[in-house]
Scaffold this active site. Structure first.
Site, PDB file in Angstrom:
ATOM      1  CG  ASN A   7      -1.797   1.001   1.579  1.00 14.03           C
ATOM      2  OD1 ASN A   7      -1.375   2.182   1.581  1.00 14.03           O
ATOM      3  ND2 ASN A   7      -3.232   1.167   1.521  1.00 14.03           N
ATOM      4  CG  HIS A  10       1.129   5.794   4.361  1.00 15.56           C
ATOM      5  ND1 HIS A  10      -0.159   7.458   5.328  1.00 15.56           N
ATOM      6  CD2 HIS A  10       0.563   5.001   5.216  1.00 15.56           C
ATOM      7  CE1 HIS A  10      -0.936   6.344   5.669  1.00 15.56           C
ATOM      8  NE2 HIS A  10      -0.337   5.481   6.033  1.00 15.56           N
ATOM      9  CG  HIS A  43      -8.186   4.326   0.953  1.00 18.34           C
ATOM     10  ND1 HIS A  43      -8.616   3.559   2.492  1.00 18.34           N
ATOM     11  CD2 HIS A  43      -9.802   4.432   0.573  1.00 18.34           C
ATOM     12  CE1 HIS A  43      -9.818   3.888   2.246  1.00 18.34           C
ATOM     13  NE2 HIS A  43     -10.118   3.995   1.336  1.00 18.34           N
ATOM     14  NE  ARG A  45      -9.717   8.954   4.157  1.00 19.36           N
ATOM     15  CZ  ARG A  45      -9.925   8.724   5.145  1.00 19.36           C
ATOM     16  NH1 ARG A  45     -10.011   7.026   4.983  1.00 19.36           N
ATOM     17  NH2 ARG A  45     -10.769   8.951   5.566  1.00 19.36           N
ATOM     18  NE  ARG A  49      -7.427  11.287   5.900  1.00 17.46           N
ATOM     19  CZ  ARG A  49      -7.677  10.662   6.399  1.00 17.46           C
ATOM     20  NH1 ARG A  49      -7.063   9.683   7.123  1.00 17.46           N
ATOM     21  NH2 ARG A  49      -9.084  10.886   7.104  1.00 17.46           N
ATOM     22  CD  GLU A  70      -7.468   0.035   0.906  1.00 17.09           C
ATOM     23  OE1 GLU A  70      -6.675  -1.194   1.302  1.00 17.09           O
ATOM     24  OE2 GLU A  70      -7.714   0.827   2.002  1.00 17.09           O
ATOM     25  CB  THR A 101      -9.746   1.185   6.851  1.00 15.16           C
ATOM     26  OG1 THR A 101      -8.993   2.149   6.179  1.00 15.16           O
ATOM     27  CG2 THR A 101     -10.528   0.247   7.049  1.00 15.16           C
ATOM     28  CD  GLU A 151      -6.718  -6.390   2.494  1.00 15.56           C
ATOM     29  OE1 GLU A 151      -6.935  -6.900   1.343  1.00 15.56           O
ATOM     30  OE2 GLU A 151      -6.113  -5.841   3.576  1.00 15.56           O
ATOM     31  CG  HIS A 192      -5.473  -2.047   9.354  1.00 12.60           C
ATOM     32  ND1 HIS A 192      -4.868  -1.431  10.618  1.00 12.60           N
ATOM     33  CD2 HIS A 192      -5.562  -0.888   8.101  1.00 12.60           C
ATOM     34  CE1 HIS A 192      -5.163  -0.054  10.643  1.00 12.60           C
ATOM     35  NE2 HIS A 192      -5.936  -0.007   9.510  1.00 12.60           N
TER      36      HIS A 192
HETATM   37  N1  PXP Z   1      -5.895  -3.108   3.768  1.00 10.36           N
HETATM   38  C1  PXP Z   1      -6.669  -2.763   3.288  1.00 10.36           C
HETATM   39  C2  PXP Z   1      -7.742  -2.857   3.557  1.00 10.36           C
HETATM   40  C3  PXP Z   1      -6.654  -0.770   4.057  1.00 10.36           C
HETATM   41  O1  PXP Z   1      -7.607  -0.238   4.232  1.00 10.36           O
HETATM   42  C4  PXP Z   1      -4.911  -0.852   4.964  1.00 10.36           C
HETATM   43  C5  PXP Z   1      -5.389   0.243   5.574  1.00 10.36           C
HETATM   44  O2  PXP Z   1      -4.912   1.481   4.271  1.00 10.36           O
HETATM   45  C6  PXP Z   1      -4.110  -1.777   4.427  1.00 10.36           C
HETATM   46  C7  PXP Z   1      -4.387  -2.476   4.487  1.00 10.36           C
HETATM   47  C8  PXP Z   1      -2.469  -1.637   5.033  1.00 10.36           C
HETATM   48  O3  PXP Z   1      -2.514  -1.314   6.499  1.00 10.36           O
HETATM   49  P1  PXP Z   1      -1.524  -0.767   6.933  1.00 10.36           P
HETATM   50  O4  PXP Z   1      -1.065   0.727   6.091  1.00 10.36           O
HETATM   51  O5  PXP Z   1      -1.736  -0.443   7.996  1.00 10.36           O
HETATM   52  O6  PXP Z   1      -0.159  -1.611   6.499  1.00 10.36           O
END
Ligand code: PXP
Length: 238
Positions: A7, A10, A43, A45, A49, A70, A101, A151, A192
């Site tokens: 992901n 960031h 994602h 959003r 953001r 996402e 999330t 997921e 997550h």
């Molecule tokens: N999976 C999903 C569906 C998410 O919404 C997120 C966070 O945006 C992640 C995985 C990744 O989570 P993390 O950034 O905590 O590794």
């Protein structure tokens, strides 16, 4: 071997902090792919953001890159996602004030709405996924909705491990969910809050086929990459 989805939201958060172009999430998508990521997650959003529409469009247009987009159940976002046409979509809950999330979808309340959204994505041959809590009931509902994949939200397990509390019940719950989902023919992802320790732990569950990891990988890369960048500046300024 499990698939690793990265992901890169960031990277966009960091870029947006300056309102300029660096670091570029589109370049980041190519970079993580060339360094072994099996797919990338972004994602889009409602509050935009981090990832913006233009980032999502450009990233989804990269050849031979599997993109998991996402989105929430907001119909304007659904429309945008259908136009962008990613390889995969993952429906996630969204709340404007949240930092991240915070949990899985409420499938009991949103079943019909989500079913309708999934139908739209299926028509476009986009593989669909639902971000859910580790609950047997939610696995059953996901099957009824007709999604390809689930997921499992691993945030609670990750918090227990990080705070050195007993995580055995939560681990068993996730394991049972993965076994049921596998029996029902759903592909199983998990994500997550994952770091090295929790990913290693969850790797023991053979039914989980993919991890999606963001914050820890981006944070950890700072420490692994910082020394190289400092050396480069020392050379330039010598
Ligand atoms: N999976 C999903 C569906 C998410 O919404 C997120 C966070 O945006 C992640 C995985 C990744 O989570 P993390 O950034 O905590 O590794």
């Amino acid at each position: 071997m499990k698939r690793l989805g990265i992901n890169i939201d960031h990277i966009a958060t960091l870029r947006n902090a300056r309102g300029e172009l660096h670091p570029d999430p589109v370049y980041a998508a190519q970079f993580v792919k060339s360094n072994g990521a099996d797919s990338i997650t972004i994602h889009l959003r409602e509050d935009r953001r981090h990832i913006k529409d233009i980032d999502a469009k450009k990233i989804c247009a990269i050849k031979n890159l599997k993109v998991n987009l996402e989105i929430s159940t907001n119909m304007a976002i659904v429309k945008t996602a259908l136009k962008i046409k990613p390889n995969y979509i993952c429906i996630v809950p969204e709340n404007r004030k949240e930092i991240t999330t915070e949990g899985g979808l409420n499938l009991k309340i949103n079943k019909d709405k989500i079913k309708n959204i999934i139908r739209k994505f299926k028509k476009k041959e986009i593989r669909s996924s639902l971000f859910i809590n580790p609950s047997l009931n939610d696995i059953q509902i996901s099957k009824e909705i007709g999604v390809d994949c689930i997921e499992i939200h691993t945030g609670h397990l990750a918090n227990l491990v990080k705070s050195k509390r007993d995580y055995s019940k939560e681990f068993t719950r996730i394991k049972k969910c993965a076994v049921l989902a596998n029996k029902l023919g759903l592909d199983i992802h998990a994500g997550h809050g994952l770091d090295y320790k929790t990913t290693k732990l969850l790797s023991k569950i053979k039914e989980i086929k993919e991890f999606n990891i963001g914050h820890f990988i981006i944070g950890e890369s700072i420490f692994f990459g910082l020394s190289k960048v400092i050396k480069k500046f020392k050379k330039i300024t010598k």
